[in-house]
Design an enzyme around this catalytic site. Structure first.
Site, PDB file in Angstrom:
ATOM      1  N   HIS A  56       0.835  -1.195   0.000  1.00 44.00           N
ATOM      2  CA  HIS A  56       0.000   0.000   0.000  1.00 44.00           C
ATOM      3  C   HIS A  56       0.870   1.246   0.000  1.00 44.00           C
ATOM      4  O   HIS A  56       2.051   1.183   0.325  1.00 44.00           O
ATOM      5  CB  HIS A  56      -0.855   0.081   1.272  1.00 44.00           C
ATOM      6  CG  HIS A  56      -1.634  -1.143   1.614  1.00 44.00           C
ATOM      7  ND1 HIS A  56      -2.992  -1.234   1.425  1.00 44.00           N
ATOM      8  CD2 HIS A  56      -1.255  -2.324   2.165  1.00 44.00           C
ATOM      9  CE1 HIS A  56      -3.422  -2.425   1.845  1.00 44.00           C
ATOM     10  NE2 HIS A  56      -2.378  -3.097   2.295  1.00 44.00           N
ATOM     11  N   THR A  58       0.435   5.292   1.833  1.00 45.41           N
ATOM     12  CA  THR A  58      -0.337   5.821   2.952  1.00 45.41           C
ATOM     13  C   THR A  58      -1.258   6.973   2.598  1.00 45.41           C
ATOM     14  O   THR A  58      -2.177   7.276   3.359  1.00 45.41           O
ATOM     15  CB  THR A  58       0.612   6.310   4.048  1.00 45.41           C
ATOM     16  OG1 THR A  58       1.506   7.293   3.503  1.00 45.41           O
ATOM     17  CG2 THR A  58       1.429   5.143   4.608  1.00 45.41           C
ATOM     18  N   GLU A 122       2.464  -0.841   4.618  1.00 48.88           N
ATOM     19  CA  GLU A 122       2.126   0.528   4.236  1.00 48.88           C
ATOM     20  C   GLU A 122       3.417   1.304   3.991  1.00 48.88           C
ATOM     21  O   GLU A 122       4.321   1.306   4.831  1.00 48.88           O
ATOM     22  CB  GLU A 122       1.316   1.218   5.334  1.00 48.88           C
ATOM     23  CG  GLU A 122      -0.120   0.733   5.460  1.00 48.88           C
ATOM     24  CD  GLU A 122      -1.056   1.403   4.461  1.00 48.88           C
ATOM     25  OE1 GLU A 122      -0.580   2.254   3.684  1.00 48.88           O
ATOM     26  OE2 GLU A 122      -2.255   1.068   4.473  1.00 48.88           O
ATOM     27  N   ASP A 180      -3.490   2.183  -4.782  1.00 42.33           N
ATOM     28  CA  ASP A 180      -2.134   1.990  -4.270  1.00 42.33           C
ATOM     29  C   ASP A 180      -1.606   0.576  -4.535  1.00 42.33           C
ATOM     30  O   ASP A 180      -2.401  -0.357  -4.638  1.00 42.33           O
ATOM     31  CB  ASP A 180      -2.075   2.308  -2.765  1.00 42.33           C
ATOM     32  CG  ASP A 180      -3.173   1.630  -1.946  1.00 42.33           C
ATOM     33  OD1 ASP A 180      -4.317   1.541  -2.414  1.00 42.33           O
ATOM     34  OD2 ASP A 180      -2.872   1.203  -0.823  1.00 42.33           O
TER      35      ASP A 180
END
Length: 295
Positions: A56, A58, A122, A180
């Site tokens: 991912h 953020t 993340e 993402d």
């Protein structure tokens, strides 16, 4: 006098209730400790509970991401790891043996709700910004941050045996809803490091003219997207979900253009990623630094 006795009676009663609870807890503890586990045998029929690795970004800076991923809120979100940008550093926020809430409603290759079977990373990155002219622009990752992510991925994959096709982005498991880690995330770098397979460019080049001569219809694209792993529709039309799935696919394998429109190059790539002969799996490089745990 009667009032004093009543107070004393209540005090004894409260002490009695506490005493009974205390004794009960001791008895339960004794029963639990009395179980003797024999570890002489180990089944070979097992694997890790972590089947997927999901990447991912953020959409925010380190401070906002850390607060979002660690503090209680109406929309509880968490991840196993957070990779900071400046200075580059990895934080473990959730133990790998516990479930983190990073995937949300998700699907990949027959699996739903991947929170229960995945490890989430993340990466601190703003995602995209809108310029003064209204155009959308994604923000690149630093080389040092990608080095850190690659090393972390290698460490996780080595410990859990996560398969290359199960290393995915949030956009893959939730097309349209998520973008993402975006088109600037270097998936090819992960391929070069031996983490994922990559389409053989020479095979793609041979397939492209065939699809340019006669571009397949929507049903073909939907079939190939589903075969690759996406939860796309089977409507036979280029509907919103199909286009969103194409955007996610193009972001990963052809980041120069990710408009969600079907074309010969996307068709060739889809053809190749679903062919074992067309995918190249690089042996892991030996020069990459090992990942060093900091906890």
């Amino acid at each position: 006098m009667a009032g004093g006795l009543a107070v004393l009676y209540r005090a004894i009663s409260r002490r009695g209730a506490w005493y009974i609870s205390f004794v009960g807890a001791l008895l339960l503890s004794a029963c639990a400790s009395g179980v003797r586990i024999d570890n002489s045998y180990t089944s070979e029929n097992q694997d890790s509970r972590a089947l997927f690795l999901v990447l991912h970004y953020t959409v925010g800076n380190f401070e906002s991401a850390l607060a979002m991923l660690t503090k209680p809120s109406s929309r509880a979100v968490s991840s196993h790891y957070l990779v900071r940008d400046e200075p580059v550093k990895t934080y473990r926020l959730v133990d790998e043996n516990r479930r983190a809430w990073h995937a949300g409603p998700s699907y990949w290759r027959g699996y739903n709700n991947l929170n229960a079977s995945s490890i989430g990373i993340e990466i601190v990155n703003p995602g995209w910004v809108r310029d003064a002219d209204g155009s959308q622009r994604y923000i690149p990752f630093s080389a040092a941050q990608i080095d850190e992510v690659v090393a972390l991925c290698k460490d996780i994959v080595a410990r859990h045996g996560i398969r290359p096709e199960h290393i995915i982005g949030h956009a893959d498991i939730a097309p349209g809803r998520k973008q993402d880690p975006g088109p600037l995330f270097p998936w090819k770098r992960l391929a070069d490091e031996g983490l994922i397979a990559w389409p053989d460019s020479s095979v793609v080049a041979t397939r492209r003219p065939l699809h340019a001569a006669q571009l397949p219809g929507a049903a073909w694209f939907q079939e190939k997207l589903a075969e690759h792993g996406y939860n796309t529709s089977r409507s036979g039309e280029f509907d919103a979900l199909t286009r969103d799935s194409l955007v996610s696919f193009q972001m990963k394998y052809r980041s120069a253009r990710y408009d969600g429109l079907p074309d010969a190059e996307t068709a060739a790539l889809l053809d190749v990623v679903n062919s074992e002969l067309g995918m190249v799996m690089t042996r892991p490089t030996t020069g990459t630094r090992p990942y060093t745990s900091r906890w």
